[in-house]
Motif scaffolding. Structure first.
Motif, mmCIF file in Angstrom:
data_model
loop_
_atom_site.group_PDB
_atom_site.id
_atom_site.type_symbol
_atom_site.label_atom_id
_atom_site.label_comp_id
_atom_site.label_asym_id
_atom_site.label_seq_id
_atom_site.Cartn_x
_atom_site.Cartn_y
_atom_site.Cartn_z
ATOM 1 N N VAL A 177 1.030 -0.927 0.284
ATOM 2 C CA VAL A 177 -0.007 -0.172 -0.132
ATOM 3 C C VAL A 177 0.938 1.311 0.237
ATOM 4 O O VAL A 177 1.968 1.008 1.056
ATOM 5 C CB VAL A 177 -1.204 0.126 0.916
ATOM 6 C CG1 VAL A 177 -1.695 1.329 0.913
ATOM 7 C CG2 VAL A 177 -1.779 -1.431 1.264
ATOM 8 N N CYS A 178 0.477 1.949 -1.361
ATOM 9 C CA CYS A 178 1.724 3.175 -1.000
ATOM 10 C C CYS A 178 0.627 4.599 -0.930
ATOM 11 O O CYS A 178 -0.680 4.188 -0.566
ATOM 12 C CB CYS A 178 2.009 3.562 -2.410
ATOM 13 S SG CYS A 178 0.608 3.867 -4.183
ATOM 14 N N HIS A 179 1.258 5.777 -0.673
ATOM 15 C CA HIS A 179 0.575 7.558 -0.846
ATOM 16 C C HIS A 179 -0.095 7.523 -1.925
ATOM 17 O O HIS A 179 0.525 7.482 -2.752
ATOM 18 C CB HIS A 179 0.890 8.210 0.008
ATOM 19 C CG HIS A 179 1.596 8.033 1.837
ATOM 20 N ND1 HIS A 179 0.521 8.637 2.619
ATOM 21 C CD2 HIS A 179 2.361 7.726 1.760
ATOM 22 C CE1 HIS A 179 1.160 7.529 3.651
ATOM 23 N NE2 HIS A 179 1.911 7.112 3.389
ATOM 24 N N GLY A 180 -1.562 7.766 -2.063
ATOM 25 C CA GLY A 180 -2.340 8.285 -3.054
ATOM 26 C C GLY A 180 -2.480 9.313 -2.588
ATOM 27 O O GLY A 180 -1.950 10.916 -2.439
ATOM 28 N N ALA A 192 -7.279 1.968 0.482
ATOM 29 C CA ALA A 192 -5.345 1.353 -0.116
ATOM 30 C C ALA A 192 -5.017 1.336 -1.185
ATOM 31 O O ALA A 192 -5.933 1.018 -1.684
ATOM 32 C CB ALA A 192 -5.862 -0.082 1.223
ATOM 33 N N ASN A 193 -4.349 1.865 -1.769
ATOM 34 C CA ASN A 193 -3.590 2.475 -3.329
ATOM 35 C C ASN A 193 -3.033 1.433 -3.608
ATOM 36 O O ASN A 193 -1.386 0.982 -2.526
ATOM 37 C CB ASN A 193 -4.032 3.488 -2.942
ATOM 38 C CG ASN A 193 -4.279 4.881 -3.159
ATOM 39 O OD1 ASN A 193 -5.984 4.142 -3.439
ATOM 40 N ND2 ASN A 193 -4.182 5.679 -2.754
ATOM 41 N N ARG A 211 -12.893 -8.406 -1.245
ATOM 42 C CA ARG A 211 -11.901 -8.151 -0.377
ATOM 43 C C ARG A 211 -11.295 -7.679 0.265
ATOM 44 O O ARG A 211 -10.233 -8.399 -1.397
ATOM 45 C CB ARG A 211 -12.886 -10.128 0.403
ATOM 46 C CG ARG A 211 -13.959 -9.531 0.471
ATOM 47 C CD ARG A 211 -14.293 -11.570 0.883
ATOM 48 N NE ARG A 211 -15.866 -11.173 1.373
ATOM 49 C CZ ARG A 211 -16.392 -11.975 0.624
ATOM 50 N NH1 ARG A 211 -15.632 -12.654 -0.546
ATOM 51 N NH2 ARG A 211 -17.888 -12.365 0.508
ATOM 52 N N VAL A 212 -10.083 -7.543 1.044
ATOM 53 C CA VAL A 212 -9.169 -7.309 1.052
ATOM 54 C C VAL A 212 -8.245 -8.156 2.771
ATOM 55 O O VAL A 212 -9.235 -8.084 3.357
ATOM 56 C CB VAL A 212 -8.725 -5.751 1.679
ATOM 57 C CG1 VAL A 212 -7.323 -5.360 1.979
ATOM 58 C CG2 VAL A 212 -9.566 -4.902 -0.361
ATOM 59 N N LEU A 265 -2.551 0.782 7.127
ATOM 60 C CA LEU A 265 -2.355 0.363 5.362
ATOM 61 C C LEU A 265 -0.913 0.864 5.371
ATOM 62 O O LEU A 265 -1.122 -0.455 3.971
ATOM 63 C CB LEU A 265 -3.712 -0.618 4.510
ATOM 64 C CG LEU A 265 -4.533 -0.661 5.509
ATOM 65 C CD1 LEU A 265 -5.621 -1.225 4.491
ATOM 66 C CD2 LEU A 265 -4.056 -2.416 6.955
ATOM 67 N N TYR A 266 -0.810 1.226 5.536
ATOM 68 C CA TYR A 266 0.703 2.602 5.070
ATOM 69 C C TYR A 266 1.910 1.468 4.448
ATOM 70 O O TYR A 266 1.748 0.712 6.088
ATOM 71 C CB TYR A 266 0.739 3.459 4.678
ATOM 72 C CG TYR A 266 0.042 4.495 4.153
ATOM 73 C CD1 TYR A 266 -0.504 4.798 3.196
ATOM 74 C CD2 TYR A 266 -0.997 5.994 5.239
ATOM 75 C CE1 TYR A 266 -1.452 5.779 2.969
ATOM 76 C CE2 TYR A 266 -1.618 6.068 4.498
ATOM 77 C CZ TYR A 266 -2.358 6.737 3.711
ATOM 78 O OH TYR A 266 -2.865 7.087 3.264
#
Length: 306
Positions: A177-180, A192-193, A211-212, A265-266
């Protein structure tokens, strides 16, 4: 090492056809160790740079799926330009004979060696009685052959239900997960990107229900899970695309976990499992229109996952 039964193939996606090859190999080999010989990267990306297919899984995921399907050991051959020049005979002597196979099991369409000159018949000739060769017919789902290309075609069409039928499980996309742009949080739907690398397959642009799952052994807030506790699979509304309403250019998988604004989640590795398609990608003329549509997307995602 002692004798083994060896299975050879790319095994991209490890679909039911691949699992059947491993099952038959176990049947043929009895108690012998089952060794899978696979290749990375995809041969086409080396032989014809730029033309290789987008992969359905990352290498570590392929290995894990092969082990789950029954492999005792997975050997990964680094498919380099030099390796691509090996003749069928050189391949057998360098990569098969050291495994001491009693049996080698492949699909009936198996090709190997320079310019894919080797066939099942070639392999049988080169075995010279040292091992038996079994060529298996392709597995069908209905009237369709189960193959990785068919799964990619279904994903390209956004038909993730058909992709799941061909895979024997929902299609899974993983990443860190990265910052968007943080717009989702501002609109009331934090996401979550995950970036979409060019080399990986992903469903067509649009909105999906799915689902994640966090894959790093931690909970929603980053605390380590207790031993033996399985991670939760959170229901989610998932957007795939470049966010055209805001003139985005980077293709991403953006997942909003339904009803949750507290997730941390980052930098976590997550899996996104696609269950149903809700709609295609649309560029909206205003933020208000977008929010109204997002409200409806979330409602439809809840219904699809109920």
């Amino acid at each position: 090492m002692g004798e083994s039964v060896v299975v050879i193939g790319n095994f991209d996606g490890v679909h039911p056809g691949h699992a059947e090859v491993l099952r038959r190999a176990r049947e043929v080999g009895g108690d012998l160790p089952l060794v899978v010989l696979t290749f990375w990267p995809h041969p086409a990306s080396v032989v014809r740079p730029g033309s290789g297919p987008r992969m359905l899984t990352r290498l570590d995921e392929r290995v894990a799926l092969l082990r789950a399907a029954g492999a005792d050991e997975v050997r990964v051959v680094d498919f380099t330009p030099d390796f691509a020049q090996q003749s069928p005979a050189e391949f057998v002597e360098a990569h098969l004979v050291p495994l001491r196979p009693a049996h080698v099991v492949v699909g009936e369409n198996f090709r190997f060696g320079h310019r894919a000159a080797g066939t099942v018949e070639t392999l049988t000739e080169l075995a010279g009685g040292r091992f038996a060769v079994v060529g298996l017919p392709l597995v069908h789902v209905g009237d369709e052959e189960t193959c990785s290309s068919a799964v990619r075609a279904a994903l390209d069409a956004g038909d993730i239900r058909h992709a799941a039928t061909l895979l024997g499980r929902p299609f899974r996309f993983t990443g860190v997960v990265c910052h968007g742009d943080h717009r989702g949080r501002e609109l009331g739907y934090p996401t979550a990107n995950l970036p979409v690398p060019d080399e990986l397959a992903c469903p067509a642009d649009g909105v999906y229900a799915g689902r994640v799952t966090r894959l790093d052994g931690r909970d929603a807030h980053g605390a380590a899970l207790a031993s033996g506790v399985e991670p939760a699979a959170w229901p989610a509304a998932i957007s795939v695309g470049s966010n055209p309403t805001f003139d985005g250019v980077e293709r991403r998988v953006e997942s909003y976990v339904l009803g949750r604004t507290d997730l941390e989640l980052y930098d976590a590795r997550i899996a996104v499992d696609f269950v149903d398609r809700i709609r295609g990608q649309v560029k909206f003329s205003s933020v208000e229109q977008l929010i109204t549509q997002m409200d409806d997307d979330v409602r439809r995602a809840r219904a699809a996952l109920a």
